[in-house]
Write an enzyme that holds these catalytic residues in place. Structure first.
Site, PDB file in Angstrom:
ATOM      1  N   SER A   1     -46.261 -26.333-121.282  1.00 31.54           N
ATOM      2  CA  SER A   1     -47.097 -25.298-121.975  1.00 31.54           C
ATOM      3  C   SER A   1     -46.630 -24.046-121.520  1.00 31.54           C
ATOM      4  O   SER A   1     -46.892 -23.594-120.159  1.00 31.54           O
ATOM      5  CB  SER A   1     -48.630 -25.530-121.600  1.00 31.54           C
ATOM      6  OG  SER A   1     -49.064 -26.693-122.055  1.00 31.54           O
TER       7      SER A   1
ATOM      8  N   LYS B   1     -51.812 -24.584-128.428  1.00 31.25           N
ATOM      9  CA  LYS B   1     -52.096 -24.815-126.932  1.00 31.25           C
ATOM     10  C   LYS B   1     -52.706 -23.755-126.192  1.00 31.25           C
ATOM     11  O   LYS B   1     -53.655 -23.892-125.548  1.00 31.25           O
ATOM     12  CB  LYS B   1     -50.711 -25.314-126.179  1.00 31.25           C
ATOM     13  CG  LYS B   1     -51.034 -25.852-124.783  1.00 31.25           C
ATOM     14  CD  LYS B   1     -52.173 -26.796-124.556  1.00 31.25           C
ATOM     15  CE  LYS B   1     -52.479 -27.071-123.011  1.00 31.25           C
ATOM     16  NZ  LYS B   1     -51.457 -27.522-122.366  1.00 31.25           N
TER      17      LYS B   1
ATOM     18  N   LYS C   1     -52.368 -20.090-115.267  1.00 29.99           N
ATOM     19  CA  LYS C   1     -51.260 -19.763-115.915  1.00 29.99           C
ATOM     20  C   LYS C   1     -51.193 -19.760-117.486  1.00 29.99           C
ATOM     21  O   LYS C   1     -50.774 -18.823-118.045  1.00 29.99           O
ATOM     22  CB  LYS C   1     -49.932 -20.798-115.514  1.00 29.99           C
ATOM     23  CG  LYS C   1     -48.643 -20.433-116.037  1.00 29.99           C
ATOM     24  CD  LYS C   1     -48.299 -21.503-117.445  1.00 29.99           C
ATOM     25  CE  LYS C   1     -48.677 -22.784-117.008  1.00 29.99           C
ATOM     26  NZ  LYS C   1     -48.132 -23.584-118.279  1.00 29.99           N
TER      27      LYS C   1
END
Length: 283
Positions: free
Chosen positions: A94, A169, A237
């Site tokens: 990701s 995502k 993140k």
């Protein structure tokens, strides 16, 4: 199929195991004691990412962040040095959608194909081979990779061109983060107000408030079990990716920004390596 797999973390290990069990020849890099069972199951350990790329026709990455992917792809002894025309790189990490498109262009310039295919479902989904896989790339390349995806996940969707998987995502991580925050607040409220949060959760699961987060992470919160299925620092993140993308798009994401700040505090309090549901502890 000859498959390379780089990134044998909490999710990468079971994903790689499913590919071995499906009969694929697997080449792996960075084998540690916790992932040595893959070699015992038939995987071949390689000393470098370049060696993986030379040995495999499809190279899968499952790494923590954008700089990690760049290093593995283009650093010293990286994947790039082992690529030859016709090979396929699939990044299931990701990372930044915009940087993904740059990585893809650099790989495609070598005569190879590229897909971004980030996943959702956490450790539970990786172990059960039930991951949601969001893919960006060309249709014909997606179809080439589909047999591999079907061994690791169930809800497999080609979103659009390269980078679109990463966009999906990021959107997923916004929804999950806000849901974790909502469930955390609701169960903390129930607890402080004197009701049994376990019974409150059970009642909510039968109504419109029901969600996968309430089901799985609500139980974690009540029991206080925060061993990571997906680490807080990794979700933080992902929210940073969301906020950076929003800045470039001149878009407001006020609630995502709030949860990002709460996760900042959680990381400062040493909760970064706990499951992201440990946001409950911060409250």
């Amino acid at each position: 199929m000859q498959v390379g797999f780089i990134g044998l973390g909490v999710m990468g290990r079971p994903m790689a195991q499913h590919l071995i069990e499906a009969g694929h020849d697997l080449y792996v890099h960075r084998v540690k004691p916790v992932s040595s069972h893959l070699v015992e199951s038939g995987a071949v350990a390689c000393d470098t990412a370049a060696e993986v790329a030379k040995s495999a026709e499809v190279i899968i990455l499952m790494l923590p962040d954008t700089p990690d992917v760049e290093t593995v792809l283009f650093g010293q002894d990286g994947v790039q040095q082992g690529l030859s025309s016709g090979k396929l790189v699939i990044d299931m990490s990701s990372i930044s959608p915009l940087v993904t498109r740059d990585f893809a262009a650099r790989v495609e310039a070598l005569g190879c194909d590229y897909l971004d295919a980030p996943v959702s479902g956490g450790e539970v989904g990786a172990k059960a081979a039930s991951l949601t896989i969001m893919v960006g790339g060309k249709t014909e390349v997606f179809e080439r990779a589909r047999p591999l995806f079907e061994r690791m996940g169930k809800n497999i969707t080609l979103i659009g061109g390269v980078g679109d998987g990463q966009i999906a995502k990021v959107a997923n991580q916004i929804v999950v983060a806000l849901n974790i925050q909502a469930v955390s607040e609701a169960l903390r409220f129930a607890q402080k107000a004197g009701a049994d949060p376990a019974i409150v959760r059970k009642a909510l699961m039968g109504g419109f408030a029901a969600s996968r987060v309430l089901e799985v992470h609500g139980e974690r919160m009540i029991k206080g079990t925060f061993e990571p299925g997906f680490r807080m620092r990794l979700h933080h993140k992902d929210l940073s990716l969301a906020m950076e993308s929003a800045r470039l798009l001149e878009l407001m994401l006020p609630n995502a920004a709030l949860v990002q700040q709460l996760m900042n505090s959680a990381l400062a309090k040493g909760l970064g390596d706990k499951d992201h549901s440990a946001l409950f502890e911060l409250l």
